[in-house]
Write a protein that holds these residues in place. Sequence first.
Motif, mmCIF file in Angstrom:
data_model
loop_
_atom_site.group_PDB
_atom_site.id
_atom_site.type_symbol
_atom_site.label_atom_id
_atom_site.label_comp_id
_atom_site.label_asym_id
_atom_site.label_seq_id
_atom_site.Cartn_x
_atom_site.Cartn_y
_atom_site.Cartn_z
ATOM 1 N N ILE A 206 -14.614 13.280 44.319
ATOM 2 C CA ILE A 206 -15.655 14.291 44.162
ATOM 3 C C ILE A 206 -15.036 15.682 44.141
ATOM 4 O O ILE A 206 -15.426 16.536 43.336
ATOM 5 N N GLY A 207 -14.056 15.912 45.001
ATOM 6 C CA GLY A 207 -13.363 17.197 44.999
ATOM 7 C C GLY A 207 -12.650 17.448 43.685
ATOM 8 O O GLY A 207 -12.652 18.570 43.161
ATOM 9 N N LEU A 208 -12.042 16.410 43.127
ATOM 10 C CA LEU A 208 -11.350 16.542 41.847
ATOM 11 C C LEU A 208 -12.336 16.847 40.726
ATOM 12 O O LEU A 208 -12.037 17.649 39.823
ATOM 13 N N ILE A 209 -13.508 16.243 40.769
ATOM 14 C CA ILE A 209 -14.542 16.526 39.768
ATOM 15 C C ILE A 209 -14.916 18.001 39.805
ATOM 16 O O ILE A 209 -14.947 18.684 38.779
ATOM 17 N N VAL A 210 -15.207 18.497 41.001
ATOM 18 C CA VAL A 210 -15.622 19.905 41.142
ATOM 19 C C VAL A 210 -14.498 20.850 40.727
ATOM 20 O O VAL A 210 -14.722 21.804 39.973
ATOM 21 N N LEU A 211 -13.298 20.593 41.189
ATOM 22 C CA LEU A 211 -12.163 21.463 40.895
ATOM 23 C C LEU A 211 -11.864 21.518 39.400
ATOM 24 O O LEU A 211 -11.744 22.603 38.815
ATOM 25 N N CYS A 212 -11.752 20.372 38.774
ATOM 26 C CA CYS A 212 -11.389 20.338 37.352
ATOM 27 C C CYS A 212 -12.499 20.892 36.468
ATOM 28 O O CYS A 212 -12.213 21.571 35.482
ATOM 29 N N THR A 213 -13.745 20.634 36.817
ATOM 30 C CA THR A 213 -14.847 21.188 36.039
ATOM 31 C C THR A 213 -14.842 22.710 36.126
ATOM 32 O O THR A 213 -14.994 23.402 35.113
ATOM 33 N N THR A 214 -14.631 23.229 37.315
ATOM 34 C CA THR A 214 -14.585 24.677 37.489
ATOM 35 C C THR A 214 -13.421 25.294 36.716
ATOM 36 O O THR A 214 -13.594 26.297 36.015
ATOM 37 N N VAL A 215 -12.250 24.703 36.831
ATOM 38 C CA VAL A 215 -11.064 25.257 36.156
ATOM 39 C C VAL A 215 -11.232 25.246 34.647
ATOM 40 O O VAL A 215 -10.954 26.251 33.976
ATOM 41 N N ILE A 216 -11.694 24.149 34.084
ATOM 42 C CA ILE A 216 -11.789 24.067 32.625
ATOM 43 C C ILE A 216 -12.833 25.038 32.090
ATOM 44 O O ILE A 216 -12.630 25.690 31.075
ATOM 45 N N PHE A 217 -13.958 25.189 32.783
ATOM 46 C CA PHE A 217 -14.980 26.127 32.306
ATOM 47 C C PHE A 217 -14.536 27.574 32.465
ATOM 48 O O PHE A 217 -14.816 28.410 31.628
ATOM 49 N N LEU A 218 -13.810 27.881 33.547
ATOM 50 C CA LEU A 218 -13.293 29.239 33.696
ATOM 51 C C LEU A 218 -12.264 29.561 32.620
ATOM 52 O O LEU A 218 -12.236 30.676 32.083
ATOM 53 N N LEU A 219 -11.430 28.595 32.277
ATOM 54 C CA LEU A 219 -10.453 28.818 31.215
ATOM 55 C C LEU A 219 -11.120 29.011 29.858
ATOM 56 O O LEU A 219 -10.707 29.850 29.066
ATOM 57 N N ILE A 220 -12.160 28.242 29.601
ATOM 58 C CA ILE A 220 -12.869 28.389 28.323
ATOM 59 C C ILE A 220 -13.562 29.732 28.267
ATOM 60 O O ILE A 220 -13.538 30.412 27.227
ATOM 61 N N LEU A 221 -14.171 30.148 29.372
ATOM 62 C CA LEU A 221 -14.820 31.463 29.386
ATOM 63 C C LEU A 221 -13.811 32.591 29.225
ATOM 64 O O LEU A 221 -14.083 33.590 28.554
ATOM 65 N N ALA A 222 -12.655 32.462 29.853
ATOM 66 C CA ALA A 222 -11.631 33.493 29.739
ATOM 67 C C ALA A 222 -11.023 33.533 28.351
ATOM 68 O O ALA A 222 -10.487 34.562 27.925
#
Length: 112
Positions: free
Chosen positions: A94-110
């Motif tokens: 569950i932690g990996l789901i939250v972490l990776c989802t956050t990172v990928i969306f932040l990278l796409i937004l940036a």
Amino acid sequence: MTEKIKKNFNSYTVTFVLFALSVACVIAKAIVGSSIDADGMLKEPFFLLPLALILFVSGMVLLFVTVIKNILILRKNADIQYKKELKRHILAGIGLIVLCTTVIFLLILANK
């Protein structure tokens, strides 16, 4: 019991590699960037975004399947030590789901 724990660890390892490759694709697209040549053609490594999405979705599906499988095993098994180990795997998933989802969306937004 240890064979099942090793299989869970292998599933998490494959998932982490898929997520890492997905993040690497987004970062590579940001580093390479886009440009317009003298003829007016847009040069952009667009293929990296769909590839990143495919890797990300594959990792998410594998992670969801692994976590759900662990929850189902946890309900059936009576061994206390194994239950503790599975609970750690579920929380890690569950932690990996939250972490990776956050990172990928932040990278796409940036990257926009």
